[in-house]
Design an enzyme around this catalytic site. Sequence first.
Site, mmCIF file in Angstrom:
data_model
loop_
_atom_site.group_PDB
_atom_site.id
_atom_site.type_symbol
_atom_site.label_atom_id
_atom_site.label_comp_id
_atom_site.label_asym_id
_atom_site.label_seq_id
_atom_site.Cartn_x
_atom_site.Cartn_y
_atom_site.Cartn_z
ATOM 1 N N GLY A 128 16.012 35.962 -16.456
ATOM 2 C CA GLY A 128 16.193 37.363 -16.104
ATOM 3 C C GLY A 128 17.666 37.703 -16.214
ATOM 4 C CD GLN B 114 22.881 38.394 -13.648
ATOM 5 O OE1 GLN B 114 21.728 38.740 -13.861
ATOM 6 N NE2 GLN B 114 23.250 37.120 -13.696
ATOM 7 C CB CYS C 113 22.553 32.738 -10.872
ATOM 8 S SG CYS C 113 23.040 34.441 -11.188
ATOM 9 C CG LEU C 114 22.038 33.462 -17.076
ATOM 10 C CD1 LEU C 114 21.563 34.575 -18.012
ATOM 11 C CD2 LEU C 114 22.205 32.148 -17.833
ATOM 12 C CG HIS D 173 17.710 35.282 -8.961
ATOM 13 N ND1 HIS D 173 18.307 34.106 -8.575
ATOM 14 C CD2 HIS D 173 18.547 35.842 -9.889
ATOM 15 C CE1 HIS D 173 19.455 33.969 -9.236
ATOM 16 N NE2 HIS D 173 19.624 35.003 -10.049
ATOM 17 C CD GLU D 174 17.180 38.267 -12.738
ATOM 18 O OE1 GLU D 174 18.184 38.984 -12.915
ATOM 19 O OE2 GLU D 174 17.213 37.032 -12.838
ATOM 20 C CG HIS E 160 21.701 39.577 -9.963
ATOM 21 N ND1 HIS E 160 22.916 38.978 -9.732
ATOM 22 C CD2 HIS E 160 20.909 38.613 -10.485
ATOM 23 C CE1 HIS E 160 22.862 37.705 -10.097
ATOM 24 N NE2 HIS E 160 21.646 37.449 -10.564
HETATM 25 NI NI NI Z 1 21.087 35.611 -11.368
#
Ligand code: NI
Length: 191
Positions: free
Chosen positions: A49, A54, A102-103, A144-145, A148
Amino acid sequence: MAVLPILHVGHPNLRLTAREVTREELALPETQAFIDDLVETMHHANGAGLAATQVDRPLRICAIEVKDNPRYPYKPNIPLTILVNPVLEPLGDDTFDNEEGCLSVPNLRGGVRRFAELRVTSWDRHGATEQRIVRGITAGTFQHEVDHLDGKLFLDRVEDPRTLATWDQWKAHRETAFIERVRAVVARYGS
Ligand code: NI
Protein backbone atom coordinates in the site's frame (compact mmCIF):
# COMPACT_ATOMS: atom_id res chain seq x y z
CA MET A 1 3.57 8.11 -15.16
CA ALA A 2 6.36 8.63 -12.70
CA VAL A 3 7.92 6.99 -9.66
CA LEU A 4 7.72 9.54 -6.85
CA PRO A 5 10.22 9.89 -3.99
CA ILE A 6 8.96 8.32 -0.74
CA LEU A 7 9.41 10.30 2.48
CA HIS A 8 11.19 8.54 5.33
CA VAL A 9 10.47 8.68 9.06
CA GLY A 10 11.81 11.92 10.45
CA HIS A 11 10.34 13.99 7.62
CA PRO A 12 7.78 16.27 9.28
CA ASN A 13 5.32 16.04 6.38
CA LEU A 14 4.72 12.35 7.19
CA ARG A 15 3.11 13.63 10.37
CA LEU A 16 0.57 15.91 8.69
CA THR A 17 -3.12 15.09 8.77
CA ALA A 18 -4.15 14.86 5.13
CA ARG A 19 -7.19 16.80 3.97
CA GLU A 20 -10.28 15.48 2.27
CA VAL A 21 -10.50 15.63 -1.52
CA THR A 22 -13.54 17.12 -3.26
CA ARG A 23 -15.16 15.36 -6.21
CA GLU A 24 -14.21 18.30 -8.44
CA GLU A 25 -10.58 18.07 -7.38
CA LEU A 26 -10.60 14.29 -7.79
CA ALA A 27 -11.83 14.65 -11.39
CA LEU A 28 -8.96 16.97 -12.38
CA PRO A 29 -6.46 15.40 -14.79
CA GLU A 30 -3.61 16.26 -12.41
CA THR A 31 -5.29 14.39 -9.54
CA GLN A 32 -5.92 11.36 -11.79
CA ALA A 33 -2.29 11.51 -12.96
CA PHE A 34 -1.20 11.68 -9.31
CA ILE A 35 -3.18 8.51 -8.53
CA ASP A 36 -1.46 6.75 -11.44
CA ASP A 37 1.91 7.87 -10.06
CA LEU A 38 0.97 6.68 -6.55
CA VAL A 39 0.18 3.22 -7.95
CA GLU A 40 3.34 3.13 -10.03
CA THR A 41 5.43 4.16 -7.03
CA MET A 42 3.80 1.44 -4.88
CA HIS A 43 4.54 -1.17 -7.56
CA HIS A 44 8.11 0.04 -8.01
CA ALA A 45 8.79 -0.27 -4.25
CA ASN A 46 6.93 -3.62 -3.90
CA GLY A 47 4.65 -2.00 -1.34
CA ALA A 48 1.35 -3.52 -0.23
CA GLY A 49 0.00 0.00 0.00
CA LEU A 50 1.04 3.62 -0.32
CA ALA A 51 -0.61 6.74 1.04
CA ALA A 52 -0.45 10.18 -0.57
CA THR A 53 1.24 11.59 2.55
CA GLN A 54 4.16 9.21 1.96
CA VAL A 55 4.90 10.94 -1.35
CA ASP A 56 4.43 14.40 0.16
CA ARG A 57 0.86 15.09 -0.96
CA PRO A 58 -1.37 15.75 2.06
CA LEU A 59 -4.56 14.38 0.44
CA ARG A 60 -6.79 11.60 1.78
CA ILE A 61 -5.93 9.14 -0.97
CA CYS A 62 -4.19 5.79 -0.68
CA ALA A 63 -3.54 2.79 -2.88
CA ILE A 64 -3.56 -0.83 -1.71
CA GLU A 65 -2.67 -3.93 -3.69
CA VAL A 66 -1.24 -7.32 -2.79
CA LYS A 67 -0.43 -9.62 -5.68
CA ASP A 68 1.92 -12.41 -4.56
CA ASN A 69 4.03 -9.70 -2.93
CA PRO A 70 7.69 -10.71 -2.48
CA ARG A 71 8.07 -8.23 0.39
CA TYR A 72 5.09 -9.75 2.24
CA PRO A 73 4.73 -13.33 0.91
CA TYR A 74 2.31 -14.28 3.73
CA LYS A 75 -0.26 -11.59 2.89
CA PRO A 76 -3.46 -12.73 1.18
CA ASN A 77 -3.89 -11.05 -2.21
CA ILE A 78 -5.90 -7.82 -2.44
CA PRO A 79 -6.99 -6.43 -5.83
CA LEU A 80 -5.80 -2.92 -6.66
CA THR A 81 -7.89 -0.59 -4.52
CA ILE A 82 -7.85 3.21 -4.48
CA LEU A 83 -9.34 4.71 -1.33
CA VAL A 84 -10.36 8.36 -1.43
CA ASN A 85 -11.53 9.96 1.83
CA PRO A 86 -11.69 6.57 3.57
CA VAL A 87 -13.46 6.11 6.89
CA LEU A 88 -12.80 2.95 8.91
CA GLU A 89 -15.26 1.57 11.40
CA PRO A 90 -14.20 -1.45 13.49
CA LEU A 91 -16.85 -4.19 13.62
CA GLY A 92 -16.60 -5.57 17.13
CA ASP A 93 -13.63 -5.63 19.47
CA ASP A 94 -11.63 -8.49 17.96
CA THR A 95 -7.98 -7.66 17.42
CA PHE A 96 -4.89 -9.55 16.32
CA ASP A 97 -1.15 -9.04 16.63
CA ASN A 98 0.27 -7.95 13.29
CA GLU A 99 3.92 -7.40 12.44
CA GLU A 100 4.27 -4.51 10.04
CA GLY A 101 6.81 -2.84 7.86
CA CYS A 102 6.50 0.43 5.98
CA LEU A 103 8.15 1.98 2.92
CA SER A 104 8.61 5.14 5.02
CA VAL A 105 10.42 3.22 7.77
CA PRO A 106 13.26 1.48 5.93
CA ASN A 107 14.51 -1.85 7.23
CA LEU A 108 12.40 -2.06 10.36
CA ARG A 109 9.41 -4.15 11.39
CA GLY A 110 7.43 -4.17 14.58
CA GLY A 111 4.42 -5.66 16.36
CA VAL A 112 1.15 -3.72 16.19
CA ARG A 113 -2.34 -4.64 17.43
CA ARG A 114 -5.03 -4.19 14.75
CA PHE A 115 -8.78 -4.59 14.60
CA ALA A 116 -9.72 -7.85 12.89
CA GLU A 117 -12.88 -6.66 11.09
CA LEU A 118 -13.69 -3.28 9.61
CA ARG A 119 -16.28 -1.54 7.52
CA VAL A 120 -14.54 0.74 5.02
CA THR A 121 -16.48 3.59 3.44
CA SER A 122 -14.64 5.53 0.76
CA TRP A 123 -14.82 6.81 -2.80
CA ASP A 124 -13.16 5.11 -5.70
CA ARG A 125 -10.87 7.15 -7.96
CA HIS A 126 -13.89 8.44 -9.89
CA GLY A 127 -15.76 9.62 -6.80
CA ALA A 128 -18.24 6.74 -6.54
CA THR A 129 -19.02 5.82 -2.94
CA GLU A 130 -18.01 2.29 -1.99
CA GLN A 131 -18.42 0.25 1.12
CA ARG A 132 -16.54 -2.94 1.87
CA ILE A 133 -15.94 -5.23 4.81
CA VAL A 134 -12.32 -6.26 5.29
CA ARG A 135 -11.02 -8.84 7.71
CA GLY A 136 -7.87 -10.29 9.19
CA ILE A 137 -4.46 -9.52 7.67
CA THR A 138 -6.17 -7.44 4.95
CA ALA A 139 -7.88 -5.35 7.64
CA GLY A 140 -4.41 -4.70 9.09
CA THR A 141 -3.18 -3.40 5.73
CA PHE A 142 -6.16 -1.02 5.44
CA GLN A 143 -5.59 0.32 8.98
CA HIS A 144 -1.88 0.86 8.29
CA GLU A 145 -2.59 2.89 5.13
CA VAL A 146 -5.38 4.99 6.60
CA ASP A 147 -3.18 5.72 9.64
CA HIS A 148 -0.77 7.44 7.21
CA LEU A 149 -3.53 9.89 6.26
CA ASP A 150 -3.70 10.91 9.92
CA GLY A 151 0.06 11.37 10.17
CA LYS A 152 0.52 8.10 12.06
CA LEU A 153 3.21 5.49 11.48
CA PHE A 154 3.11 1.89 12.68
CA LEU A 155 5.93 2.86 15.05
CA ASP A 156 3.44 4.95 17.03
CA ARG A 157 1.38 1.82 17.72
CA VAL A 158 4.19 -0.53 18.70
CA GLU A 159 3.33 -1.45 22.30
CA ASP A 160 6.42 -3.55 22.94
CA PRO A 161 9.61 -2.08 21.43
CA ARG A 162 11.23 -5.49 21.85
CA THR A 163 9.24 -6.60 18.79
CA LEU A 164 11.20 -4.14 16.61
CA ALA A 165 13.56 -5.90 14.21
CA THR A 166 15.49 -5.18 11.06
CA TRP A 167 14.28 -7.25 8.10
CA ASP A 168 17.23 -9.67 8.39
CA GLN A 169 16.71 -10.16 12.11
CA TRP A 170 12.96 -10.47 11.62
CA LYS A 171 13.49 -13.22 9.07
CA ALA A 172 16.01 -14.97 11.32
CA HIS A 173 14.11 -14.74 14.62
CA ARG A 174 10.47 -13.79 14.17
CA GLU A 175 9.20 -14.86 10.77
CA THR A 176 8.44 -18.52 11.56
CA ALA A 177 6.33 -17.74 14.62
CA PHE A 178 4.60 -14.88 12.83
CA ILE A 179 3.68 -17.01 9.80
CA GLU A 180 2.04 -19.48 12.20
CA ARG A 181 -0.01 -16.65 13.67
CA VAL A 182 -0.91 -15.38 10.19
CA ARG A 183 -2.20 -18.85 9.28
CA ALA A 184 -4.45 -18.79 12.34
CA VAL A 185 -5.75 -15.29 11.48
CA VAL A 186 -6.42 -16.28 7.87
CA ALA A 187 -8.16 -19.49 8.98
CA ARG A 188 -10.39 -17.49 11.32
CA TYR A 189 -11.18 -14.47 9.14
CA GLY A 190 -10.63 -15.78 5.62
CA SER A 191 -8.01 -13.17 4.68
NI1 NI B 1 3.39 2.52 5.63
